[in-house]
Each structure stands twice: as C-alpha cells, then as structure tokens.
Scaffold this motif. Structure first.
Motif, PDB file in Angstrom:
ATOM      1  N   THR A 100       0.836  -1.210   0.000  1.00 49.24           N
ATOM      2  CA  THR A 100       0.000   0.000   0.000  1.00 49.24           C
ATOM      3  C   THR A 100       0.864   1.250   0.000  1.00 49.24           C
ATOM      4  O   THR A 100       0.629   2.187  -0.771  1.00 49.24           O
ATOM      5  CB  THR A 100      -0.941   0.002   1.220  1.00 49.24           C
ATOM      6  OG1 THR A 100      -1.736  -1.191   1.191  1.00 49.24           O
ATOM      7  CG2 THR A 100      -1.853   1.217   1.199  1.00 49.24           C
ATOM      8  N   SER A 103       2.451   1.680  -3.344  1.00 46.42           N
ATOM      9  CA  SER A 103       1.496   2.108  -4.367  1.00 46.42           C
ATOM     10  C   SER A 103       1.180   3.598  -4.246  1.00 46.42           C
ATOM     11  O   SER A 103       0.893   4.256  -5.243  1.00 46.42           O
ATOM     12  CB  SER A 103       0.214   1.278  -4.294  1.00 46.42           C
ATOM     13  OG  SER A 103      -0.521   1.583  -3.124  1.00 46.42           O
ATOM     14  N   LEU A 107       2.558   4.655  -7.620  1.00 46.34           N
ATOM     15  CA  LEU A 107       1.381   4.623  -8.489  1.00 46.34           C
ATOM     16  C   LEU A 107       0.437   5.783  -8.240  1.00 46.34           C
ATOM     17  O   LEU A 107      -0.580   5.908  -8.924  1.00 46.34           O
ATOM     18  CB  LEU A 107       0.627   3.290  -8.312  1.00 46.34           C
ATOM     19  CG  LEU A 107       1.424   2.012  -8.601  1.00 46.34           C
ATOM     20  CD1 LEU A 107       0.571   0.789  -8.315  1.00 46.34           C
ATOM     21  CD2 LEU A 107       1.915   2.001 -10.041  1.00 46.34           C
ATOM     22  N   GLU A 109      -1.557   6.290  -5.769  1.00 48.23           N
ATOM     23  CA  GLU A 109      -2.837   5.944  -5.162  1.00 48.23           C
ATOM     24  C   GLU A 109      -3.137   6.859  -3.977  1.00 48.23           C
ATOM     25  O   GLU A 109      -2.231   7.298  -3.273  1.00 48.23           O
ATOM     26  CB  GLU A 109      -2.846   4.490  -4.699  1.00 48.23           C
ATOM     27  CG  GLU A 109      -2.952   3.509  -5.837  1.00 48.23           C
ATOM     28  CD  GLU A 109      -3.205   2.089  -5.361  1.00 48.23           C
ATOM     29  OE1 GLU A 109      -3.500   1.874  -4.172  1.00 48.23           O
ATOM     30  OE2 GLU A 109      -3.100   1.191  -6.203  1.00 48.23           O
ATOM     31  N   ILE A 157       3.815  -4.086  -7.053  1.00 43.12           N
ATOM     32  CA  ILE A 157       3.735  -2.851  -7.843  1.00 43.12           C
ATOM     33  C   ILE A 157       3.928  -3.162  -9.324  1.00 43.12           C
ATOM     34  O   ILE A 157       3.207  -2.647 -10.186  1.00 43.12           O
ATOM     35  CB  ILE A 157       4.780  -1.822  -7.355  1.00 43.12           C
ATOM     36  CG1 ILE A 157       4.544  -1.469  -5.880  1.00 43.12           C
ATOM     37  CG2 ILE A 157       4.770  -0.577  -8.224  1.00 43.12           C
ATOM     38  CD1 ILE A 157       3.165  -0.927  -5.580  1.00 43.12           C
ATOM     39  N   ARG A 160       0.835  -4.910 -10.774  1.00 40.65           N
ATOM     40  CA  ARG A 160      -0.299  -4.013 -11.047  1.00 40.65           C
ATOM     41  C   ARG A 160      -0.221  -3.446 -12.463  1.00 40.65           C
ATOM     42  O   ARG A 160      -1.240  -3.123 -13.054  1.00 40.65           O
ATOM     43  CB  ARG A 160      -0.314  -2.855 -10.037  1.00 40.65           C
ATOM     44  CG  ARG A 160      -0.570  -3.241  -8.601  1.00 40.65           C
ATOM     45  CD  ARG A 160      -2.027  -3.407  -8.275  1.00 40.65           C
ATOM     46  NE  ARG A 160      -2.857  -2.279  -8.599  1.00 40.65           N
ATOM     47  CZ  ARG A 160      -3.102  -1.255  -7.801  1.00 40.65           C
ATOM     48  NH1 ARG A 160      -2.540  -1.204  -6.611  1.00 40.65           N
ATOM     49  NH2 ARG A 160      -3.895  -0.290  -8.190  1.00 40.65           N
TER      50      ARG A 160
END
Length: 193
Positions: A100, A103, A107, A109, A157, A160
C-alpha cells in the motif's frame, strides 16, 4: 459467504501455513538458498509448458521474478532458517501495508483514513503477535522476513502494471529466472550442499 466458500478459504490458509512448516523441516537438512533453488527448479520443470515470450512485457516479468521469486524467497527461507517459522509467517504479512505504501509513492494511489488505520493496525498487530522470545533471540531472521515482505510488496507494484499475462505463465517465468540465480547464489554464499 456460503459455508463451502468459507471452508475453501480456510483450506487455502491451512495449505499456505503448512508451507512454513514444510520449509522449516526442509531447512534442517539443506541451506536456505539451495532449498529455494531446488524448489524453483522443480517448479520451472512443471510449468515449462506455460513458458512463452511476451514482447514488451519482459522487463516487468523479469522484475516480478526477481522481487517475488529470487529475492523474496531467498530472504524468507533464510529468515525461517534463523528463527521460528511462526514468527516469519506473521512478519511476512507486512507485505500488505508495504504494498500500500509503495502504491502511494509509485502509483499515486490515494489512501483514505480507514486504510491508514489498517496499515497502522497491521504494524501494531505484527509487533504484538511477534512479541515472542524467538524474536529477541534471532532478530536477524526477523529482519530477513521483513525484507522478504518488502520484496514481495515491490513485486506487487510491477504486477499491477502487467496485463494479459496468465498466472501460470508468470509463475513459469518466475521459476525459470529464479532457479539459475539461486543455484549460482548457493555456490557463492553457502557451504555443505
């Protein structure tokens, strides 16, 4: 959730948990890198029919193989060799909050307060459950397990971003890339094979 779904979920958890017990027994006889190399060599042979080159995706596949195969399992099985398997089983659960956090960084998020609370509770839970004399007797093994969790989270990661690659194909590449790396590593870093 239907009772059969709950039973299936519990069955999968039992099999996953038994992995640590089997590894602990295997590591009584073999050094961790050799043990892991044998594991991935067998897997590479079994999954060889699924090995298929994927143009444009091999960089991510290779990264996943390194972080979720060679690095993750070498660190995890070294951790199991150095401390109690039950402690490692708990510590590697840190891969979820690590994934998490990664990410968020890589990413972009957005995490709401509930997920932040879950991350905090996971770290606290691992600390409480791992508050065992084995942790203090063999902190090195716990650190190896934590590093294995971080490596597995890093692979997540890359996963994904990867599309249209089947699970058996990805596992086939992971085993095919990991096995020779760990065979080389066992001869470099271990003795008594």
């Amino acid at each position: 959730m239907l009772p059969r779904h709950l039973a299936l979920m519990l069955f999968v958890c039992v099999i996953w948990g038994f992995n640590f017990v089997a590894a602990k027994y295997g590591l009584r006889e073999l050094p961790p890198l050799l043990f892991t190399a044998i594991r991935f060599s067998i897997l590479a042979l079994l999954l060889s029919p699924f090995l298929k080159y994927e143009p444009g995706r091999m960089r991510d596949i290779t990264a996943i193989a390194l972080f979720n195969g060679a690095i993750h399992f070498a660190l995890m099985f070294t951790g199991i060799a150095l401390t109690a398997a039950s402690v490692v089983a708990v510590v590697v659960q840190l891969n979820v909050p690590f994934a998490t956090l990664l990410s968020i960084v890589f990413l972009g998020e957005v995490v709401n307060w509930r997920r932040w609370m879950g991350i905090a509770l996971t770290f606290v839970g691992v600390m409480i459950v791992s508050f065992d004399p084995h942790v203090f007797e063999s902190l090195t093994g716990v650190l190896f397990a934590g590093a294995a969790a971080l490596s597995g989270a890093t692979a997540t990661i890359f996963m994904r971003r990867l599309t249209k690659v089947g699970v058996f194909q990805l596992q086939s590449w992971t085993a095919t890339i990991t096995a020779p790396l760990l065979i080389a590593a066992t001869f470099i870093f271990e003795r008594g094979q």
